[in-house]
Every structure is written in C-alpha cells, then in structure tokens.
Design an enzyme around this catalytic site. Sequence first.
Site, PDB file in Angstrom:
ATOM      1  N   SER A 213       0.828  -1.202   0.000  1.00  0.00           N
ATOM      2  CA  SER A 213       0.000   0.000   0.000  1.00  0.00           C
ATOM      3  C   SER A 213       0.862   1.250   0.000  1.00  0.00           C
ATOM      4  O   SER A 213       2.086   1.170  -0.012  1.00  0.00           O
ATOM      5  CB  SER A 213      -0.920  -0.001   1.208  1.00  0.00           C
ATOM      6  OG  SER A 213      -0.160   0.180   2.384  1.00  0.00           O
ATOM      7  N   LYS A 214       0.193   2.377   0.050  1.00  0.00           N
ATOM      8  CA  LYS A 214       0.893   3.669  -0.056  1.00  0.00           C
ATOM      9  C   LYS A 214       2.070   3.791   0.902  1.00  0.00           C
ATOM     10  O   LYS A 214       3.074   4.403   0.581  1.00  0.00           O
ATOM     11  CB  LYS A 214      -0.062   4.838   0.223  1.00  0.00           C
ATOM     12  CG  LYS A 214      -1.389   4.758  -0.467  1.00  0.00           C
ATOM     13  CD  LYS A 214      -2.444   4.150   0.448  1.00  0.00           C
ATOM     14  CE  LYS A 214      -3.293   3.145  -0.314  1.00  0.00           C
ATOM     15  NZ  LYS A 214      -3.820   2.030   0.421  1.00  0.00           N
ATOM     16  N   ARG A 215       1.896   3.245   2.101  1.00  0.00           N
ATOM     17  CA  ARG A 215       2.961   3.467   3.078  1.00  0.00           C
ATOM     18  C   ARG A 215       4.237   2.677   2.772  1.00  0.00           C
ATOM     19  O   ARG A 215       5.203   2.748   3.513  1.00  0.00           O
ATOM     20  CB  ARG A 215       2.453   3.177   4.488  1.00  0.00           C
ATOM     21  CG  ARG A 215       1.917   1.802   4.640  1.00  0.00           C
ATOM     22  CD  ARG A 215       0.934   1.687   5.797  1.00  0.00           C
ATOM     23  NE  ARG A 215       0.419   0.346   5.839  1.00  0.00           N
ATOM     24  CZ  ARG A 215       1.167  -0.671   6.213  1.00  0.00           C
ATOM     25  NH1 ARG A 215       2.400  -0.481   6.619  1.00  0.00           N
ATOM     26  NH2 ARG A 215       0.683  -1.893   6.179  1.00  0.00           N
ATOM     27  N   HIS A 216       4.239   1.900   1.695  1.00  0.00           N
ATOM     28  CA  HIS A 216       5.450   1.173   1.317  1.00  0.00           C
ATOM     29  C   HIS A 216       6.247   1.919   0.256  1.00  0.00           C
ATOM     30  O   HIS A 216       7.031   1.335  -0.462  1.00  0.00           O
ATOM     31  CB  HIS A 216       5.102  -0.216   0.790  1.00  0.00           C
ATOM     32  CG  HIS A 216       4.489  -1.106   1.824  1.00  0.00           C
ATOM     33  ND1 HIS A 216       3.169  -1.473   1.804  1.00  0.00           N
ATOM     34  CD2 HIS A 216       5.015  -1.673   2.912  1.00  0.00           C
ATOM     35  CE1 HIS A 216       2.913  -2.244   2.841  1.00  0.00           C
ATOM     36  NE2 HIS A 216       4.009  -2.379   3.531  1.00  0.00           N
ATOM     37  N   GLY A 217       6.027   3.222   0.151  1.00  0.00           N
ATOM     38  CA  GLY A 217       6.736   3.970  -0.880  1.00  0.00           C
ATOM     39  C   GLY A 217       5.916   3.966  -2.156  1.00  0.00           C
ATOM     40  O   GLY A 217       4.698   3.929  -2.101  1.00  0.00           O
TER      41      GLY A 217
END
Length: 486
Positions: free
Chosen positions: A252-256
């Site tokens: 998801s977004k929080r993985h870059g």
Amino acid sequence: MVRVRYAPSPTGSPHVGNIRTALFNWVFARHHGGKFIVRIEDTDQNRYVPGSEEDILFSLRWLGIDWDEGPEVGGPHAPYHQSQRLEIYRKVAHELVEQGKAYKCFCTPEELDQMRAEQKRMGAAATMYDRRCRKLTPAEVKAREADGLPYVIRFAMPLEGTVSYEDLIHGHTEFRNALTDDFVMLKSDGFPTYHLANVVDDHLMQITHVIRGDEWISSMPRHLNLYKALGWETPQFAHLPLLLGADKQKLSKRHGAVQFVEFIREGYLPEAMFNFLALCGWNPGDDREILTREEIIREFSLERVSDNPFVFHHEKLLWMNGHYLRELPKERLIELTIPYLQEAGLLPKELTPEQRTYAERVIPLEQEKMKLLSDVVALTDFFFTDQLKIDEKAVRKWYSEPHIPQMLEELIRRFEALEPFNTEQIEQVIRGVAEWLGVKAAEVIHPVRVALSGRTTGPSLFEMIEVLGKRRVLQRLRNAQKWIPR
RNA sequence: GGCCCCAUGGUCUAGCGGUUUAGGACGCCUGGUUCUCAGCCAGGAGGACGGGGGUUCGAAUCCCCCUGGGGUCACCA
C-alpha cells in the site's frame, strides 16, 4: 476461445499489483490467442476519482498492453463501463427477487451499525447480517415500498451445504454456505455491488477465465452461489498471489511508490516493468530472469504461477531497470532522458541545435551507471551548469599536494594550444603533464576531475574533457587555481 | 475471533519421492580489469527446506497437528 478481462475500478491511480493483474490477464490471452477485455467497474459513486480511468488506460498502453474490447475501442459487448449498464443489473436483481432467490432489505445503515455493535457486544466471532428482512412477508414488503422506504436487494444465501471450485492456482477450495451472509447485490442508489455486476458481466461478456488477486478468494462463495442461482455456467478461476510490502503487509501507499504512474515518473522502462511484473508470481521454470515480452507470452502458463505471496522489493526491479537501460540504443536513451534534464532546469524546454548535440554527447557517457532515467540529472548536472557542487573533502585532499600549482598552469597552457581538442590528444596532454611533473597519471587525473566536475567520480576523464569543451575546461581549471591553499 | 490462503537463505525463486553435499537471481563481501565510479569477469559469505508427528527402503517434495504470516468478514472494489 479464451476470453479474459481486466476489471479495474476508477477509485484512484492504479496500484502496481493491479497492473500486474492486468498484465497476467493480457499475457494469458495472448498466449492462447484469445481476447483481452477491459471493463471499467465504476459502480461506487462515492469513491470515484476523476482522472483515474485515464491513468489506468495510460499505464496499460505505456506497458504495451492493448485490449480487444473495452473503453475507447468498443466491442460487441459495449458499453464497457458498468455505470452505463445499470438496467442490466437491475433486471437481474429483480428477477432473482421474483424467484425468491433474493429479497428487498429495508434496513437503514444505522440499524445495521446497531446490529453489528450488538453482535460484537455478544461476543460474536464475526458480524453478519441477521437476515431480518428475509423474513418479511409480501404484505410487509409492500407496505414499506408504499411508504417509499429505500431498500437494497440482498442475495438469499443457501443456509446450508457447501460450494466448491477448482482454482487454477490453488486447487480445490471449498466453503460452507452458512458462513456467508446475505450480501447486498443492488444498492439503494440503484447501483450494483461488485459481486453482482462482476458476475453478470463476466457471464454476458463470455469470460472464460477470471484471473484476479487472492483477496477475492473469500468472495468465492458469493460468486459461486450467484452463478448457481442464475443458472449460469461458471468461468474458471485463478487467484494470483498478493503483492506485499517489505513488512509483509498488503502492498500500500505506506510502502513507498506503489502507484504505477509513480514508477513511470521515476524513470523505469516499460520493458523492465513488464519483465519484472511478469515475474511477480510467475517464472519460466528455469534460471532465466531477463525475458522479452515475446518469451513471456510464449512460455506463460497459470500452472507456473506461484501460490505464495510476493514481497515486492524495489532493489531487484532497480537492478533489472539498470540492465535494460544499459541495453538501450543511445538515441532512445537520449530521447527518454532529456525531459528529466529539462525538468531539473539543466536544459531549456526548447533546445537549440547546439544544446541538443551537446546533450547527445553527454548522456551516453553515463549510460551504464543509470538505474533510473531520472538518475541522469545527478549524474550529468555538471555538464550543464557551472554551479558545481564541490566535494570539499576531495579538494582538501588534492589541492594541498605540491605538484598542483604547476600542474594547473601547465595544463591550461597546453590545453589552450591543443588542436584538435579530442580524447586522444587530451590523454596525451594529461599523461604528458604527469610525466613532466614526475608524478603518476592518477595524481593529475584525480585533481583534474575534481576541478572539472566538483567530484571524485564520473565518466572517463579524457572523454569528459572533450565533451565539456575547451572553453569550460579552461575556465574550470582556472577556477580551481583558487583552491590552492597559500 | 470465524472462514480462507500461504510457509525453501534478507528478498524472489527452481525443486513436483531417490540424479541435491538443496540450484539460480537480487542484495552483501573479496579479487581482477581500470583514470574514479559504474559495468563486466571470477570467487565468497550468509548458514533456507518453521516445529512435531506420521506414510515410505527413502521426504524439501505426500498426509496430519501445531506455530507463524497474510487475506477477508461494508449499501468498497
């Protein structure tokens, strides 16, 4: 005839995992000489994000994925936007109601929230619609309709029994019907939910293989029972392993960077992305990892799709992109990298012929070092600007050496007179000066590199000098004379 | 928590009962090439078949249990 579809919903710019699904479907279709259909599942008015459909189609085209039927190209099953097919779903839903296989539910969102809260308080393992409206008598339903109460249509799940299917990737899978609640098929705004629209369209569009992410496995009891209730033959199903982040959570977004367009922007090449994405869950069965699109199409099979989740690490993709970048013909590399230099302000929007020729000579010098097209900026900036970022440590190291003052003077003198100003001549000058000074060539090369680029690494010095040109070289050498401590 | 999925080195993956002292790739380290970096070439380290039971002459490969991780439980897809 194999017919597969990619059915994205325009709720945001597409995710890499999503594009991976599209790619697997496309490759599967092309392998079998079948059709690849794109269908836009825009049934959620609240989550609709303008522009995301454009991003989706752009991403596919960028990868070289074309579609035989779908938006912009049309086809025999048009329209390919579910929002334009509302009547079809409505009709199917109401037919099921008439057959007693579905029912109208008048529960309000508040009532449902309350019901779930109650279930949790009672310690229920999972919250589940309690089917209260399924028990409504025809008269009660009529009364509520007469009152103008909004309703949804829920599917009446079988209360017992099991449903099973053979997943092309996971094998035999079975579910108990009683564990699935009466899901909503048609929302009160008249739009279908995914479950209904997806099943209806897959049937109408004669989809033979449903290839999608693993997160859909848990919806299989719904879909299977829907097909059964409708009396339709089920397509084959293949559920692809999920793409995970480094922490093994769903990517998801929080993985870059996870939005596909971000990868494009960073400077990945289509051939690298295609190759890498194909390997996200699939492999050819031998040690090859660099594969052309043709090889992938030729050798692809669902049997070789892994069933364990794929942790998406950028390093390998970066390596692969570097590999493809090194293989790129110079002309294409130049075309693709100039925009990055322009965006960085190192080149103007409109290039003069001289600027263009200069860029064409500069860029290939660092080709083998690039891992991303965008790397061109940091790698070649000193060719385009005189505002050098000076490595102070390197200056301190070299410019206190005793041979430097003489070296600079002599180099300037010889370069001024040098004609033609080319690599071989330049090398002779450098080596000549070293010899004249009685120092090793490296003791001239390194400080000169610092003088010309501000740094200790870069392209081959002799070529670099030729490309920079006499004017810049002399100017920078003179400037470096100021670095000599007194 | 229910249901479902998954389980080979840090990551991806080959392996589908014996040819395996478990192979390859990324990453990491060393050496070589060399004007630096990168690249390329050659080596190397990590110490992977989660654990326990079976089945079998023989298991990473089959079965069961456990453990761990994940997905899903919306009028979202």
